[in-house]
Enzyme design. Structure first.
Site, PDB file in Angstrom:
ATOM      1  N   THR A  83       0.822  -1.204   0.000  1.00 20.82           N
ATOM      2  CA  THR A  83       0.000   0.000   0.000  1.00 20.82           C
ATOM      3  C   THR A  83       0.860   1.258   0.000  1.00 20.82           C
ATOM      4  OG1 THR A  83      -1.680  -1.200   1.232  1.00 20.82           O
ATOM      5  CG2 THR A  83      -1.878   1.191   1.197  1.00 20.82           C
ATOM      6  N   LYS A 113       2.415 -13.444   8.747  1.00 22.25           N
ATOM      7  CA  LYS A 113       1.295 -12.785   8.086  1.00 22.25           C
ATOM      8  C   LYS A 113       0.910 -13.629   6.874  1.00 22.25           C
ATOM      9  CE  LYS A 113      -0.021  -8.686   5.450  1.00 22.25           C
ATOM     10  NZ  LYS A 113       0.499  -7.485   4.788  1.00 22.25           N
ATOM     11  N   TYR A 124       6.097 -12.945   5.884  1.00 22.43           N
ATOM     12  CA  TYR A 124       4.926 -12.469   5.157  1.00 22.43           C
ATOM     13  C   TYR A 124       4.750 -13.277   3.889  1.00 22.43           C
ATOM     14  CZ  TYR A 124       2.177  -8.929   2.512  1.00 22.43           C
ATOM     15  OH  TYR A 124       1.244  -8.263   1.758  1.00 22.43           O
TER      16      TYR A 124
END
Length: 303
Positions: free
Chosen positions: A50, A167, A138
């Site tokens: 993001t 994650k 992740y």
């Protein structure tokens, strides 16, 4: 290894740019960070997908780390995103994040050549050797091109001291169940797939890493609170209300959709950096309608 209590809503701020020359907009970045912390999020995670980390120069990346850590100023944990093609570059960024005062790093492996499990393992081990920061492994095969199995990630938590949390963003809820099963519930895992937020909390996720908090912080926080309280009826109600937005920003691409949503709220955060293009007019109209339905406010008034 440093210790960290990470839980709840882990918010991804975007990286704002000046429209005039495309440089990082420091003033807006600190404003967005304050806005997220004031809303009640539990942690800040700059420089993920993001935050357009892949499109920043080294000096810009370091500047965003410094600015973010400095502005948070210990109010909540800061977990810095790292994703580099080479292990050496990732290790350098890990060292820099630690020196800047970050509380943890979130490492997404990425590669040009397809990597085997031992290569991924060694990538994390070498990064861990360079820093004392806690590391979140992740998994996001859609963006990285590497799909880490639950077995590999649990092995890393057992054999690499710094790797202590996971994650999961593959979009497969069974991965989270498997992580819980393999670890006996001892390894904290976080949901990174927005449309799976409800199921992830039901599966025992410690938190939700999300950019949705930039647009609807109250709703994301209410879902976490309801899940923590064991009130699944309330959790389902708030989740299904926000689900259209969660689906929209995921499908449309987080930098362009979240930036468009912030602009609809009156915040001039700049356009995404090329090659990513801004959300088109039709997309902005659809997003405004979804935001109005989710928040009960007319998002188009600020456009």
């Amino acid at each position: 290894m440093q210790s960290i209590d990470l839980h709840g809503i882990v918010a991804y701020p975007i990286t704002p740019f000046h429209d005039s020359d495309g440089s990082v907009d420091d003033e807006m970045l600190v404003r967005l960070i304050d806005r997220l912390i004031d809303s009640g999020v539990h942690a800040i995670a700059p420089l993920g997908s993001t935050g357009e980390s892949a499109y920043l120069s080294e000096s810009e990346w370091r500047h965003v780390v410094e600015t973010s850590v400095g502005r948070v100023a210990g109010r909540v944990p800061v977990i810095v995103g790292i994703s580099e093609l080479t292990t050496a570059a990732a290790a350098r960024r890990a060292v820099y994040a630690e020196q800047a005062g970050a509380d943890a790093i979130m490492v997404l492996p990425t590669s040009y050549w397809k990597l085997g499990e031992e290569e991924v393992f060694q990538h994390y081990a070498r990064i861990a050797a360079a820093t004392g920061l806690p590391i979140m492994a992740y998994n996001n095969p859609a963006t990285s091109g590497i799909d880490m199995s639950p077995e590999l990630m649990i092995r890393m938590t057992r054999e690499i001291d710094n790797v202590c949390m996971i994650k999961e963003s593959s979009g497969d809820i069974q991965r989270m169940h498997r992580i819980h099963e393999l670890s006996g519930g001892t390894v904290p895992f976080f949901n990174g797939s927005n449309p799976l937020a409800l199921e992830a909390f039901a599966a025992g996720a410690s938190g939700w890493c999300t950019a949705a908090a930039c647009l609807i912080p109250e709703q994301t926080l209410s879902l976490y609170a309801a899940a923590q309280a064991g009130d699944m009826a309330a959790a389902r109600a708030t989740f299904y209300r926000q689900l259209p937005l969660l689906q929209f920003i995921l499908k449309g691409g987080l930098p362009k959709t979240v930036k468009a949503g912030l602009r609809l709220s009156g915040l001039e955060v700049g356009a995404p950096r090329h090659p990513v293009l801004p959300l088109d007019a039709a997309g902005c109209a659809a997003l405004a309608a979804i935001l109005s339905a989710v928040t009960g406010e007319d998002a188009s008034l600020a456009a």
